[in-house]
Design a protein around this motif. Structure first.
Motif, mmCIF file in Angstrom:
data_model
loop_
_atom_site.group_PDB
_atom_site.id
_atom_site.type_symbol
_atom_site.label_atom_id
_atom_site.label_comp_id
_atom_site.label_asym_id
_atom_site.label_seq_id
_atom_site.Cartn_x
_atom_site.Cartn_y
_atom_site.Cartn_z
ATOM 1 N N HIS A 194 0.873 -1.168 0.000
ATOM 2 C CA HIS A 194 0.000 0.000 0.000
ATOM 3 C C HIS A 194 0.908 1.216 0.000
ATOM 4 C CE1 HIS A 194 0.960 -0.542 4.230
ATOM 5 N NE2 HIS A 194 0.420 0.610 4.551
ATOM 6 N N HIS A 252 6.244 2.651 3.405
ATOM 7 C CA HIS A 252 6.320 1.434 2.592
ATOM 8 C C HIS A 252 6.865 1.708 1.196
ATOM 9 C CE1 HIS A 252 3.942 -1.235 5.332
ATOM 10 N NE2 HIS A 252 3.673 -0.038 5.835
ATOM 11 N N HIS A 294 -6.821 -1.504 6.333
ATOM 12 C CA HIS A 294 -5.810 -0.565 6.841
ATOM 13 C C HIS A 294 -5.627 0.634 5.919
ATOM 14 C CE1 HIS A 294 -2.067 1.087 8.318
ATOM 15 N NE2 HIS A 294 -1.551 0.914 7.123
ATOM 16 N N HIS A 353 1.357 3.965 1.988
ATOM 17 C CA HIS A 353 1.819 4.781 3.114
ATOM 18 C C HIS A 353 3.314 5.050 2.927
ATOM 19 C CE1 HIS A 353 -1.744 3.818 5.959
ATOM 20 N NE2 HIS A 353 -1.881 5.003 5.400
ATOM 21 N N ASP A 380 0.427 -4.184 6.784
ATOM 22 C CA ASP A 380 -0.073 -3.559 8.018
ATOM 23 C C ASP A 380 -1.421 -4.133 8.445
ATOM 24 O OD1 ASP A 380 2.210 -2.109 7.843
ATOM 25 O OD2 ASP A 380 1.272 -0.136 7.692
HETATM 26 ZN ZN LIG Z 1 0.375 1.522 6.499
#
Ligand SMILES: [Zn+2]
Length: 280
Positions: free
Chosen positions: A103, A108, A196, A105, A218
């Motif tokens: 994902h 990451h 998430h 974020h 996550d």
């Molecule tokens: Zn995350």
């Protein structure tokens, strides 16, 4: 199809322990970021996420993005920089043929710009979301997303995981039943882990040098807490807008972890899972 898998620690942020698990203390703890390095016999070197990278500091130099690193102070020691770790393994950035993105974020995907030859795999909804965030920096920052981390030629290199053939997972992966076969040989299977962050994907490697590895991103932050059914604090609803879906994924992962201790489940921020895997 045997793959070799390493799990690398790439930077950390600090925040309250009670955010990661209910009943955690109101004390600041280090929250490490891990990423996967996979050697596939035909497809070569592949990453699952990148952890933090220097680009994170560039992307958060100004407001509003600066709020991200003010809220979650980052530490990236030289020896944990992913490129340095690859060098120590005798690899260069150009050896990485693909990066599978769980994902978007910032913790990451901060290193995506470091891999000029890599193809990217990510969920379609997740990708559309971060691209749309380019026009709404405040909203993006509050959601923990930094579109500035995407390479300039990102659109030419992105493949949507959802477009790959779905396959049934082995019985032992229940309650997870289906995944996306990324290479057509069932060696790398992306599994949807909703809740998430938009379109979050985990990665199952059924034969990681003789044992299954499931990188769970996550879906939980602490595997011991997940097994005990201790959900993260309500504070984290801030980062996980789809609470009910998160809870369902969390419970499913906990069921799997309790029933199948042979599967190496590796959440992206769980230090104890990383230690166990590293020491084996
Ligand atoms: Zn995350």
């Amino acid at each position: 199809m045997t793959c070799l898998v390493k799990y690398l620690r790439v930077g950390q942020c600090r925040h309250l322990e009670c955010i990661a698990a209910r009943s955690g203390r109101l004390a600041m703890i280090d929250f490490p970021s891990f990423c996967g390095l996979i050697q596939h016999p035909h497809a070569g070197w592949i990453l699952f996420d990148t952890g933090y990278a220097e680009h994170f500091f560039t992307a958060t130099a100004k407001l509003p993005q600066r709020l991200y690193r003010t809220a979650l102070p980052i530490n990236l020691p030289k020896e944990e920089v992913l490129l340095n770790q690859l060098t120590a393994l005798g690899l260069t950035a150009c050896d990485i043929s693909a990066v599978i993105v769980s994902h978007y974020h910032g913790d990451h995907v901060a290193g995506l710009r470091d891999f000029p030859r890599a193809t990217f795999f990510a969920g379609k909804v997740a990708t559309q979301e971060i691209q749309s965030f380019a026009k709404t920096p405040w909203q993006a920052t509050l959601a923990g997303k930094l579109p500035g981390l995407l390479p300039d030629d990102f659109e030419k290199r992105i493949n949507y995981i959802d477009d790959y053939p779905t396959i049934n997972l082995p019985e032992w992966m229940q309650p997870f039943s289906q995944g996306f076969d990324l290479l057509g040989d069932a060696s790398l299977i992306a599994i949807s882990l909703p809740g998430h962050s938009a379109g979050q994907m985990g990665l199952l490697i059924p034969d990681a040098d003789g044992r299954p590895v499931f990188m769970a991103a996550d879906a939980c932050w602490s595997l011991p807490a997940c097994k005990e059914g201790r959900l993260p604090s309500v504070l984290t609803n801030f980062f996980a807008p789809h609470g009910k879906a998160y809870e369902k994924t969390f419970i499913q992962l906990g069921q799997l972890a309790k029933r199948e201790p042979e599967i190496r489940i590796l959440p992206s921020h769980c230090e104890s899972s990383w230690r166990l895997f590293k020491d084996e």
